[in-house]
Design a protein around this motif. Sequence first.
Motif, PDB file in Angstrom:
ATOM      1  N   LEU A 192      -5.231   2.874  -8.318  1.00 19.92           N
ATOM      2  CA  LEU A 192      -4.910   4.276  -8.020  1.00 19.92           C
ATOM      3  C   LEU A 192      -6.092   4.990  -7.367  1.00 19.92           C
ATOM      4  O   LEU A 192      -5.939   5.703  -6.377  1.00 19.92           O
ATOM      5  N   SER A 193      -7.281   4.796  -7.923  1.00 22.59           N
ATOM      6  CA  SER A 193      -8.450   5.510  -7.404  1.00 22.59           C
ATOM      7  C   SER A 193      -8.831   5.040  -6.002  1.00 22.59           C
ATOM      8  O   SER A 193      -9.365   5.813  -5.197  1.00 22.59           O
ATOM      9  N   SER A 194      -8.524   3.793  -5.689  1.00 18.89           N
ATOM     10  CA  SER A 194      -8.822   3.277  -4.352  1.00 18.89           C
ATOM     11  C   SER A 194      -7.807   3.755  -3.321  1.00 18.89           C
ATOM     12  O   SER A 194      -8.043   3.629  -2.106  1.00 18.89           O
ATOM     13  N   GLY A 195      -6.670   4.277  -3.791  1.00 25.41           N
ATOM     14  CA  GLY A 195      -5.631   4.717  -2.885  1.00 25.41           C
ATOM     15  C   GLY A 195      -4.632   3.630  -2.531  1.00 25.41           C
ATOM     16  O   GLY A 195      -3.675   3.875  -1.783  1.00 25.41           O
ATOM     17  N   HIS A 196      -4.844   2.420  -3.057  1.00 15.41           N
ATOM     18  CA  HIS A 196      -3.896   1.334  -2.751  1.00 15.41           C
ATOM     19  C   HIS A 196      -2.504   1.674  -3.281  1.00 15.41           C
ATOM     20  O   HIS A 196      -1.513   1.482  -2.581  1.00 15.41           O
ATOM     21  N   LEU A 197      -2.443   2.191  -4.499  1.00 16.00           N
ATOM     22  CA  LEU A 197      -1.177   2.697  -5.035  1.00 16.00           C
ATOM     23  C   LEU A 197      -1.136   4.201  -4.847  1.00 16.00           C
ATOM     24  O   LEU A 197      -2.146   4.887  -5.019  1.00 16.00           O
ATOM     25  N   ALA A 198       0.055   4.726  -4.542  1.00 13.83           N
ATOM     26  CA  ALA A 198       0.196   6.172  -4.360  1.00 13.83           C
ATOM     27  C   ALA A 198       0.320   6.899  -5.681  1.00 13.83           C
ATOM     28  O   ALA A 198       0.013   8.087  -5.765  1.00 13.83           O
ATOM     29  N   GLY A 199       0.758   6.205  -6.717  1.00 15.83           N
ATOM     30  CA  GLY A 199       0.912   6.870  -8.007  1.00 15.83           C
ATOM     31  C   GLY A 199       1.569   5.965  -9.025  1.00 15.83           C
ATOM     32  O   GLY A 199       2.026   4.859  -8.709  1.00 15.83           O
ATOM     33  N   ALA A 200       1.610   6.448 -10.252  1.00 16.75           N
ATOM     34  CA  ALA A 200       2.223   5.692 -11.336  1.00 16.75           C
ATOM     35  C   ALA A 200       2.928   6.653 -12.294  1.00 16.75           C
ATOM     36  O   ALA A 200       2.453   7.776 -12.509  1.00 16.75           O
ATOM     37  N   GLN A 253      -6.660  11.393 -14.274  1.00 20.78           N
ATOM     38  CA  GLN A 253      -7.211  12.156 -13.154  1.00 20.78           C
ATOM     39  C   GLN A 253      -6.594  11.705 -11.834  1.00 20.78           C
ATOM     40  O   GLN A 253      -6.751  12.358 -10.810  1.00 20.78           O
ATOM     41  N   GLU A 254      -5.884  10.579 -11.889  1.00 19.03           N
ATOM     42  CA  GLU A 254      -5.229  10.051 -10.694  1.00 19.03           C
ATOM     43  C   GLU A 254      -3.813  10.631 -10.604  1.00 19.03           C
ATOM     44  O   GLU A 254      -3.400  11.446 -11.430  1.00 19.03           O
ATOM     45  N   ASN A 255      -3.068  10.194  -9.613  1.00 18.19           N
ATOM     46  CA  ASN A 255      -1.699  10.681  -9.436  1.00 18.19           C
ATOM     47  C   ASN A 255      -0.781   9.951 -10.403  1.00 18.19           C
ATOM     48  O   ASN A 255      -0.074   8.994 -10.040  1.00 18.19           O
ATOM     49  N   VAL A 256      -0.801  10.408 -11.633  1.00 15.20           N
ATOM     50  CA  VAL A 256      -0.035   9.785 -12.710  1.00 15.20           C
ATOM     51  C   VAL A 256       0.833  10.838 -13.383  1.00 15.20           C
ATOM     52  O   VAL A 256       0.346  11.909 -13.757  1.00 15.20           O
ATOM     53  N   PRO A 285       0.841  -1.206   0.000  1.00 15.70           N
ATOM     54  CA  PRO A 285       0.000   0.000   0.000  1.00 15.70           C
ATOM     55  C   PRO A 285       0.876   1.257   0.000  1.00 15.70           C
ATOM     56  O   PRO A 285       1.838   1.347   0.768  1.00 15.70           O
ATOM     57  N   GLY A 286       0.556   2.184  -0.875  1.00 18.04           N
ATOM     58  CA  GLY A 286       1.333   3.413  -0.968  1.00 18.04           C
ATOM     59  C   GLY A 286       2.536   3.322  -1.891  1.00 18.04           C
ATOM     60  O   GLY A 286       3.309   4.282  -1.997  1.00 18.04           O
ATOM     61  N   ALA A 287       2.695   2.183  -2.588  1.00 24.80           N
ATOM     62  CA  ALA A 287       3.825   2.017  -3.509  1.00 24.80           C
ATOM     63  C   ALA A 287       3.544   2.730  -4.831  1.00 24.80           C
ATOM     64  O   ALA A 287       2.421   3.173  -5.115  1.00 24.80           O
ATOM     65  N   PHE A 288       4.591   2.831  -5.651  1.00 25.38           N
ATOM     66  CA  PHE A 288       4.496   3.465  -6.965  1.00 25.38           C
ATOM     67  C   PHE A 288       4.848   2.447  -8.049  1.00 25.38           C
ATOM     68  O   PHE A 288       5.736   1.611  -7.863  1.00 25.38           O
ATOM     69  N   LEU A 289       4.171   2.555  -9.188  1.00 24.59           N
ATOM     70  CA  LEU A 289       4.459   1.722 -10.352  1.00 24.59           C
ATOM     71  C   LEU A 289       5.039   2.594 -11.456  1.00 24.59           C
ATOM     72  O   LEU A 289       4.470   3.639 -11.797  1.00 24.59           O
ATOM     73  N   ILE A 290       6.166   2.164 -12.029  1.00 20.86           N
ATOM     74  CA  ILE A 290       6.815   2.884 -13.120  1.00 20.86           C
ATOM     75  C   ILE A 290       6.894   1.952 -14.314  1.00 20.86           C
ATOM     76  O   ILE A 290       7.445   0.846 -14.212  1.00 20.86           O
ATOM     77  N   ASN A 291       6.366   2.370 -15.450  1.00 23.66           N
ATOM     78  CA  ASN A 291       6.435   1.533 -16.654  1.00 23.66           C
ATOM     79  C   ASN A 291       7.154   2.264 -17.781  1.00 23.66           C
ATOM     80  O   ASN A 291       6.646   3.225 -18.352  1.00 23.66           O
ATOM     81  N   VAL A 292       8.372   1.793 -18.083  1.00 30.90           N
ATOM     82  CA  VAL A 292       9.131   2.309 -19.227  1.00 30.90           C
ATOM     83  C   VAL A 292       9.446   1.164 -20.191  1.00 30.90           C
ATOM     84  O   VAL A 292      10.322   1.289 -21.043  1.00 30.90           O
TER      85      VAL A 292
END
Length: 325
Positions: A247-255, A273-276, A225-232
């Motif tokens: 993201l919308s549930s807040g489980h992930l902090a951002g991407a 609209q999320e923290n992306v 919970p609160g982790a970030f996902l990075i896709n390159v």
Amino acid sequence: MRLLFCSKSFSADLSWDHLARILPGHEIITCTRDAVAEHLRGVDIIIPFAAPITRALIERGSFGLIHEFAAGLDSVDVEAATEAGIWVARLPAATTGNADSVAEMALLHMLLLTRRWKETQIALAERRLYEPAGSTLMGKTACLIGMGGLGTAIARRLAALDMHLLGLRKRPEQGGPKNIPFQRVVGMDALHSVLPEADYVVLSLPATSETHHIINKEALASMKPGAFLINVGRGTLVDPQALQEALSSGHLAGAGLDVFWEEPVDPRHPIFQENVTATPHIGGITDTSFWMRARTFAANVERYVQGQTPLYAVNQPIHPRGPIA
């Protein structure tokens, strides 16, 4: 020889015509990715630049080499090319500046998310100082999924920032890259057991049937919970609907995304609209990468002209087509 680049330019600032000085005596022509079939006449070499090179298109042409100007060959029907006697070659990311360029992009997304970039812009506009409080990469744990040339380039940078590194790769017995400290390296089957340990999950895999939606609803639920996902890596690695829900549930902090499920991506997609943080697949689009790729590509063109096996070929046609006389 006639070289068909299936994109009008490498970028707005770097046209394929720049290559003329290192490809003397060769004709450079260009087309859009949806007009390749209309430009095949007399072509010796096709440079897809992600344009679909299908069996039907291969059967229409008389070219003898398909040479991608990057490492990925997602858009090329290699089996059909091999059957037709066509060489297929690519440019390895690790030695052409591409991996280093994309690795810097991964780091950019990590830093923007860590320092809460979107919120800082609001604070700046509202003349609020000293907020929001961000975090650091130092001391955090990054899980690198994919440890080829790109994964190695990313690991080298994150290790320099004193991050703890976990690695997943198809052949875990190879261990981590030399001189880069990894806490451990495991196989892809251990994905769900490793994800809960990571503050950042960084994807640098190619697109294959095995990697399609490797980050799905279950994988996202396994993340801390609160982790970030990075896709390159490639957009198809991630299930976009599952990511949006996480993201919308807040489980992930951002991407942080440089690649997408469809390209070009619709900027009105609700995931934004999320923290992306998002960039339009420009990780490898740098001047350094362009010229390093160009030199290797030009050398391979000359090998083909001389009837030699192209470097970094991924196939071996039984009866290779030669250059058009």
